[in-house]
Motif scaffolding. Structure first.
Motif, PDB file in Angstrom:
ATOM      1  N   VAL A   1      42.414  40.721  28.307  1.00 18.23           N
ATOM      2  CA  VAL A   1      42.151  41.584  27.026  1.00 18.23           C
ATOM      3  C   VAL A   1      41.305  42.645  27.738  1.00 18.23           C
ATOM      4  O   VAL A   1      40.359  42.569  28.312  1.00 18.23           O
ATOM      5  CB  VAL A   1      41.417  40.870  26.085  1.00 18.23           C
ATOM      6  N   HIS A   2      41.713  43.876  27.501  1.00 14.51           N
ATOM      7  CA  HIS A   2      40.985  45.195  27.713  1.00 14.51           C
ATOM      8  C   HIS A   2      40.336  45.718  26.349  1.00 14.51           C
ATOM      9  O   HIS A   2      40.774  45.650  25.323  1.00 14.51           O
ATOM     10  CB  HIS A   2      42.055  46.458  27.924  1.00 14.51           C
ATOM     11  N   PHE A   3      38.940  45.396  26.274  1.00 14.90           N
ATOM     12  CA  PHE A   3      38.078  45.979  25.383  1.00 14.90           C
ATOM     13  C   PHE A   3      36.663  46.658  25.842  1.00 14.90           C
ATOM     14  O   PHE A   3      36.156  46.236  26.568  1.00 14.90           O
ATOM     15  CB  PHE A   3      37.603  44.468  24.463  1.00 14.90           C
ATOM     16  N   ASN A   4      36.831  47.705  24.945  1.00 19.27           N
ATOM     17  CA  ASN A   4      35.729  48.978  25.162  1.00 19.27           C
ATOM     18  C   ASN A   4      35.510  49.229  26.657  1.00 19.27           C
ATOM     19  O   ASN A   4      34.376  49.091  27.336  1.00 19.27           O
ATOM     20  CB  ASN A   4      34.185  48.161  24.808  1.00 19.27           C
ATOM     21  N   GLY A   5      36.656  49.541  27.326  1.00 17.30           N
ATOM     22  CA  GLY A   5      36.733  49.845  28.665  1.00 17.30           C
ATOM     23  C   GLY A   5      36.408  48.792  29.614  1.00 17.30           C
ATOM     24  O   GLY A   5      36.229  49.030  30.922  1.00 17.30           O
ATOM     25  N   LYS A   6      36.335  47.598  29.200  1.00 17.14           N
ATOM     26  CA  LYS A   6      36.107  46.437  30.053  1.00 17.14           C
ATOM     27  C   LYS A   6      37.434  45.641  30.019  1.00 17.14           C
ATOM     28  O   LYS A   6      37.947  45.526  29.205  1.00 17.14           O
ATOM     29  CB  LYS A   6      34.949  45.499  30.148  1.00 17.14           C
ATOM     30  N   PHE A   7      37.570  44.912  31.325  1.00 20.01           N
ATOM     31  CA  PHE A   7      38.853  43.963  31.493  1.00 20.01           C
ATOM     32  C   PHE A   7      38.437  42.446  31.314  1.00 20.01           C
ATOM     33  O   PHE A   7      37.378  42.149  32.108  1.00 20.01           O
ATOM     34  CB  PHE A   7      39.442  44.515  32.921  1.00 20.01           C
ATOM     35  N   TYR A   8      38.788  41.579  30.391  1.00 19.73           N
ATOM     36  CA  TYR A   8      38.364  40.340  30.456  1.00 19.73           C
ATOM     37  C   TYR A   8      39.699  39.498  30.723  1.00 19.73           C
ATOM     38  O   TYR A   8      40.711  39.681  30.393  1.00 19.73           O
ATOM     39  CB  TYR A   8      37.972  39.933  29.114  1.00 19.73           C
ATOM     40  N   GLU A   9      39.630  38.465  31.560  1.00 19.25           N
ATOM     41  CA  GLU A   9      40.671  37.708  31.949  1.00 19.25           C
ATOM     42  C   GLU A   9      40.275  36.299  32.107  1.00 19.25           C
ATOM     43  O   GLU A   9      39.158  35.915  32.499  1.00 19.25           O
ATOM     44  CB  GLU A   9      41.318  37.985  33.329  1.00 19.25           C
ATOM     45  N   ALA A  10      41.230  35.475  31.669  1.00 14.69           N
ATOM     46  CA  ALA A  10      40.979  33.838  31.676  1.00 14.69           C
ATOM     47  C   ALA A  10      42.062  33.319  32.511  1.00 14.69           C
ATOM     48  O   ALA A  10      43.337  33.648  32.301  1.00 14.69           O
ATOM     49  CB  ALA A  10      41.072  33.249  30.436  1.00 14.69           C
ATOM     50  N   VAL A  11      41.713  32.818  33.537  1.00 13.65           N
ATOM     51  CA  VAL A  11      42.709  32.454  34.515  1.00 13.65           C
ATOM     52  C   VAL A  11      42.523  30.744  34.739  1.00 13.65           C
ATOM     53  O   VAL A  11      41.273  30.378  34.633  1.00 13.65           O
ATOM     54  CB  VAL A  11      42.980  33.208  35.908  1.00 13.65           C
ATOM     55  N   PRO A  12      43.312  30.072  35.345  1.00 11.61           N
ATOM     56  CA  PRO A  12      42.961  28.668  35.718  1.00 11.61           C
ATOM     57  C   PRO A  12      41.737  28.423  36.611  1.00 11.61           C
ATOM     58  O   PRO A  12      41.098  27.450  36.606  1.00 11.61           O
ATOM     59  CB  PRO A  12      44.071  28.044  36.433  1.00 11.61           C
ATOM     60  N   TRP A  13      41.356  29.384  37.544  1.00 15.24           N
ATOM     61  CA  TRP A  13      40.250  29.245  38.369  1.00 15.24           C
ATOM     62  C   TRP A  13      39.007  29.661  37.793  1.00 15.24           C
ATOM     63  O   TRP A  13      37.887  29.370  38.574  1.00 15.24           O
ATOM     64  CB  TRP A  13      40.702  29.793  39.629  1.00 15.24           C
ATOM     65  N   THR A  14      39.001  30.245  36.586  1.00 17.19           N
ATOM     66  CA  THR A  14      37.657  30.723  36.126  1.00 17.19           C
ATOM     67  C   THR A  14      37.333  29.979  34.719  1.00 17.19           C
ATOM     68  O   THR A  14      36.326  30.423  34.032  1.00 17.19           O
ATOM     69  CB  THR A  14      37.671  32.285  36.043  1.00 17.19           C
ATOM     70  N   GLY A  15      38.378  29.095  34.342  1.00 18.10           N
ATOM     71  CA  GLY A  15      38.198  28.721  33.081  1.00 18.10           C
ATOM     72  C   GLY A  15      39.351  28.208  32.476  1.00 18.10           C
ATOM     73  O   GLY A  15      39.793  27.181  33.498  1.00 18.10           O
ATOM     74  N   GLU A  16      39.900  27.874  31.254  1.00 22.02           N
ATOM     75  CA  GLU A  16      40.947  27.113  30.668  1.00 22.02           C
ATOM     76  C   GLU A  16      42.027  28.146  30.089  1.00 22.02           C
ATOM     77  O   GLU A  16      41.789  29.173  29.489  1.00 22.02           O
ATOM     78  CB  GLU A  16      40.522  26.270  29.705  1.00 22.02           C
ATOM     79  N   MET A  17      43.223  27.784  30.138  1.00 26.20           N
ATOM     80  CA  MET A  17      44.307  28.254  29.645  1.00 26.20           C
ATOM     81  C   MET A  17      45.416  27.478  28.761  1.00 26.20           C
ATOM     82  O   MET A  17      45.546  26.467  29.567  1.00 26.20           O
ATOM     83  CB  MET A  17      44.829  29.469  30.272  1.00 26.20           C
ATOM     84  N   GLU A  18      45.754  27.828  27.889  1.00 23.14           N
ATOM     85  CA  GLU A  18      47.057  26.999  27.299  1.00 23.14           C
ATOM     86  C   GLU A  18      47.900  27.936  26.812  1.00 23.14           C
ATOM     87  O   GLU A  18      47.383  28.904  26.187  1.00 23.14           O
ATOM     88  CB  GLU A  18      46.266  26.296  25.922  1.00 23.14           C
ATOM     89  N   TRP A  19      49.174  27.543  26.457  1.00 24.92           N
ATOM     90  CA  TRP A  19      50.098  28.158  25.976  1.00 24.92           C
ATOM     91  C   TRP A  19      51.390  27.612  25.372  1.00 24.92           C
ATOM     92  O   TRP A  19      51.568  26.483  25.918  1.00 24.92           O
ATOM     93  CB  TRP A  19      50.891  29.493  26.755  1.00 24.92           C
ATOM     94  N   ASP A  20      51.910  28.060  24.167  1.00 21.08           N
ATOM     95  CA  ASP A  20      53.011  27.519  23.531  1.00 21.08           C
ATOM     96  C   ASP A  20      53.903  28.810  23.306  1.00 21.08           C
ATOM     97  O   ASP A  20      53.675  29.519  22.515  1.00 21.08           O
ATOM     98  CB  ASP A  20      52.585  27.121  22.182  1.00 21.08           C
ATOM     99  N   VAL A  21      55.053  28.536  24.253  1.00 26.06           N
ATOM    100  CA  VAL A  21      55.986  30.016  24.117  1.00 26.06           C
ATOM    101  C   VAL A  21      57.419  29.478  24.074  1.00 26.06           C
ATOM    102  O   VAL A  21      57.634  28.426  24.613  1.00 26.06           O
ATOM    103  CB  VAL A  21      55.840  30.519  25.695  1.00 26.06           C
ATOM    104  N   ASP A  22      58.067  29.939  23.003  1.00 27.92           N
ATOM    105  CA  ASP A  22      59.401  29.574  22.610  1.00 27.92           C
ATOM    106  C   ASP A  22      60.098  30.661  23.458  1.00 27.92           C
ATOM    107  O   ASP A  22      59.716  31.638  23.761  1.00 27.92           O
ATOM    108  CB  ASP A  22      59.724  29.985  21.148  1.00 27.92           C
ATOM    109  N   PRO A  23      61.415  30.213  23.793  1.00 37.31           N
ATOM    110  CA  PRO A  23      62.550  31.129  24.732  1.00 37.31           C
ATOM    111  C   PRO A  23      62.593  32.426  24.085  1.00 37.31           C
ATOM    112  O   PRO A  23      62.681  33.619  24.625  1.00 37.31           O
ATOM    113  CB  PRO A  23      63.589  30.369  24.348  1.00 37.31           C
ATOM    114  N   TRP A  24      62.435  32.379  22.622  1.00 33.56           N
ATOM    115  CA  TRP A  24      62.522  33.958  21.871  1.00 33.56           C
ATOM    116  C   TRP A  24      61.840  33.767  20.340  1.00 33.56           C
ATOM    117  O   TRP A  24      62.107  32.778  19.596  1.00 33.56           O
ATOM    118  CB  TRP A  24      63.877  34.296  21.798  1.00 33.56           C
ATOM    119  N   GLY A  25      60.958  34.771  20.118  1.00 33.32           N
ATOM    120  CA  GLY A  25      60.394  35.097  18.669  1.00 33.32           C
ATOM    121  C   GLY A  25      58.951  34.480  18.637  1.00 33.32           C
ATOM    122  O   GLY A  25      58.383  34.974  17.773  1.00 33.32           O
ATOM    123  N   LYS A  26      58.260  33.749  19.282  1.00 32.66           N
ATOM    124  CA  LYS A  26      56.929  33.062  19.272  1.00 32.66           C
ATOM    125  C   LYS A  26      56.181  32.714  20.570  1.00 32.66           C
ATOM    126  O   LYS A  26      56.901  32.117  21.342  1.00 32.66           O
ATOM    127  CB  LYS A  26      56.869  31.928  18.225  1.00 32.66           C
TER     128      LYS A  26
END
Length: 100
Positions: A21-46
């Protein structure tokens, strides 16, 4: 944001990706080596992606949901990596979605 699973040597797999996320001129990132991430991605639409940065100077948590009506936005078919068939025409992409 994006994520996936890839094969690595010795028949193992690993998750990779980033929720950012870019917010107030700063870049925030969540990546596997600094925290946790999950995703639920459909081939199209959600797409639903969640990330937490649990180390470093910018601790944060974010959830991003993007919805696209397939009847209104047909999208463009792209090649994507698959578990069994390698890189094939599998998913769609577009620059149009309602995000929350």
């Amino acid at each position: 944001a994006g994520g996936g699973r890839r094969k690595i040597p010795l028949g193992q797999t690993e998750d990779l990706g980033m929720v950012s996320v870019h917010f107030n001129g700063k870049f925030y990132e969540a990546v596997p080596w600094t925290g946790e991430m999950e995703w639920d991605v459909d081939p199209w639409g959600k797409w639903n992606m969640r990330g937490r940065c649990t180390s470093g100077q910018r601790l944060f948590e974010v959830e991003i949901t993007a919805l696209c009506d397939p009847k209104k936005v047909p999208g463009v078919v792209l090649r994507a990596p698959t578990k069994d068939d390698g890189l094939v025409y599998f998913c769609k992409d577009s620059f149009y979605a309602e995000t929350t």
